[in-house]
Design an enzyme around this catalytic site. Structure first.
Site, PDB file in Angstrom:
ATOM      1  N   ASP A 148       9.310  20.644  38.920  1.00 58.55           N
ATOM      2  CA  ASP A 148      10.415  20.390  38.002  1.00 58.55           C
ATOM      3  C   ASP A 148       9.907  19.714  36.721  1.00 58.55           C
ATOM      4  O   ASP A 148       9.180  18.712  36.784  1.00 58.55           O
ATOM      5  CB  ASP A 148      11.444  19.491  38.699  1.00 58.55           C
ATOM      6  CG  ASP A 148      12.765  19.392  37.948  1.00 58.55           C
ATOM      7  OD1 ASP A 148      12.747  18.996  36.766  1.00 58.55           O
ATOM      8  OD2 ASP A 148      13.819  19.694  38.540  1.00 58.55           O
TER       9      ASP A 148
ATOM     10  N   HIS B 104      12.169  14.502  44.667  1.00 60.72           N
ATOM     11  CA  HIS B 104      13.080  13.910  43.693  1.00 60.72           C
ATOM     12  C   HIS B 104      14.516  14.323  43.996  1.00 60.72           C
ATOM     13  O   HIS B 104      14.770  15.414  44.524  1.00 60.72           O
ATOM     14  CB  HIS B 104      12.704  14.300  42.261  1.00 60.72           C
ATOM     15  CG  HIS B 104      12.935  15.753  41.920  1.00 60.72           C
ATOM     16  ND1 HIS B 104      14.078  16.192  41.290  1.00 60.72           N
ATOM     17  CD2 HIS B 104      12.172  16.850  42.114  1.00 60.72           C
ATOM     18  CE1 HIS B 104      13.998  17.509  41.109  1.00 60.72           C
ATOM     19  NE2 HIS B 104      12.848  17.926  41.597  1.00 60.72           N
TER      20      HIS B 104
ATOM     21  N   ARG C 130      11.261  17.853  34.733  1.00 66.07           N
ATOM     22  CA  ARG C 130      11.770  16.506  34.502  1.00 66.07           C
ATOM     23  C   ARG C 130      10.992  15.442  35.259  1.00 66.07           C
ATOM     24  O   ARG C 130      11.289  14.243  35.151  1.00 66.07           O
ATOM     25  CB  ARG C 130      13.251  16.445  34.887  1.00 66.07           C
ATOM     26  CG  ARG C 130      14.147  17.387  34.102  1.00 66.07           C
ATOM     27  CD  ARG C 130      15.522  17.491  34.736  1.00 66.07           C
ATOM     28  NE  ARG C 130      15.450  18.109  36.065  1.00 66.07           N
ATOM     29  CZ  ARG C 130      16.492  18.280  36.880  1.00 66.07           C
ATOM     30  NH1 ARG C 130      17.693  17.852  36.476  1.00 66.07           N
ATOM     31  NH2 ARG C 130      16.338  18.838  38.064  1.00 66.07           N
TER      32      ARG C 130
ATOM     33  N   CYS D 216      16.806  18.000  43.379  1.00 71.57           N
ATOM     34  CA  CYS D 216      15.823  19.085  43.391  1.00 71.57           C
ATOM     35  C   CYS D 216      16.532  20.430  43.586  1.00 71.57           C
ATOM     36  O   CYS D 216      17.261  20.632  44.561  1.00 71.57           O
ATOM     37  CB  CYS D 216      14.820  18.863  44.520  1.00 71.57           C
ATOM     38  SG  CYS D 216      13.573  20.167  44.667  1.00 71.57           S
TER      39      CYS D 216
ATOM     40  N   CYS E 250       7.004  17.959  42.884  1.00 73.35           N
ATOM     41  CA  CYS E 250       7.756  19.143  42.513  1.00 73.35           C
ATOM     42  C   CYS E 250       7.354  19.598  41.108  1.00 73.35           C
ATOM     43  O   CYS E 250       7.009  18.792  40.250  1.00 73.35           O
ATOM     44  CB  CYS E 250       9.255  18.849  42.555  1.00 73.35           C
ATOM     45  SG  CYS E 250      10.297  20.294  42.204  1.00 73.35           S
TER      46      CYS E 250
END
Length: 226
Positions: free
Chosen positions: A44, A98, A46, A101, A42
């Site tokens: 993302d 994750h 993080r 998400c 992803c």
């Protein structure tokens, strides 16, 4: 909030530090890349792929997009898979979702966000496919965590069914496809149990993972991962 200027300064300090600690590192790295794994994850912020597995530059070939979707018409992810498999000769493809998400959550809520709704459609299809596992009577966090796991699993299956991977297996190339999921709350990656190395393995392995997840979900109640 970090500014572009600060990022450039950070880069200068990092490059200097690495050059001092590992003389010749960048010169060697510039000559070749020989990763053993393709990471499909992803976008993302993080979940930085190399950081969470403590990998050095050159050890991972990475493709990231919103909600780690592997679409059969997405030339971006398919090109990454082809380059990784046919040129870099990676041995493993890791599809890494994750918990928490945002894309998966939006698909589960059937939110209307604009253009990205089209991108998230495949995740909505996964939710409908597994609707019996996502009973609306369950808390949203529970359903969200389950769909994050199911999405990583289904996207790994899409990798297995791609023409590039099918062709690699047909010619006897050593290549495994795995589904993992990352927990934001503690930084740990969890193996969902899918490890496919041939077309023949896929149906049974897929069903076994679903059964395993069902047993896990029906076990003693625990705080949901993030």
């Amino acid at each position: 909030m970090t500014s572009p200027h600060e990022l450039l300064s950070n880069n200068q300090r990092w490059a200097t530090r690495v050059s001092i600690q590992q003389p010749g590192f960048f010169e060697r790295l510039a000559e070749q890349q020989q990763p053993t794994c393709l990471w499909i994850g992803c976008a993302d912020s993080r979940v930085p792929a190399s950081c969470v597995v403590d990998a050095k530059p050159g050890e991972l070939f990475v493709h990231r997009n919103i909600a780690n979707v592997v679409g059969h018409t997405d030339l971006g992810v398919l090109s990454s898979i082809q380059f990784a498999v046919e040129v870099l000769k990676v041995s493993h493809i890791l599809v890494v979702g994750h918990y928490g998400c945002g894309g998966v959550g939006a698909a589960l809520k059937q939110s209307r966000l604009g253009l990205i709704d089209n991108w998230l459609c495949p995740i909505g299809e996964i939710a409908r496919k597994h609707q019996c596992k996502l009973d609306p009577s369950l808390e949203f966090d529970t359903r969200h965590a389950r769909l994050c796991e199911l999405n990583a699993l289904e996207q790994a299956v899409n990798v297995c069914r791609s023409s590039v991977v099918q062709a690699a297996w047909d010619r006897g190339q050593e290549l495994g496809v795995r589904a993992w999921i990352y927990a934001l709350k503690d930084g740990h990656i969890h193996d969902l149990g899918l490890d496919i190395r041939s077309t023949r393995q896929l149906p049974t392995a897929y069903e076994n993972v679903l059964k395993r997840l069902d047993r896990q979900w029906q076990g003693p109640a625990e705080p949901m991962p993030v």
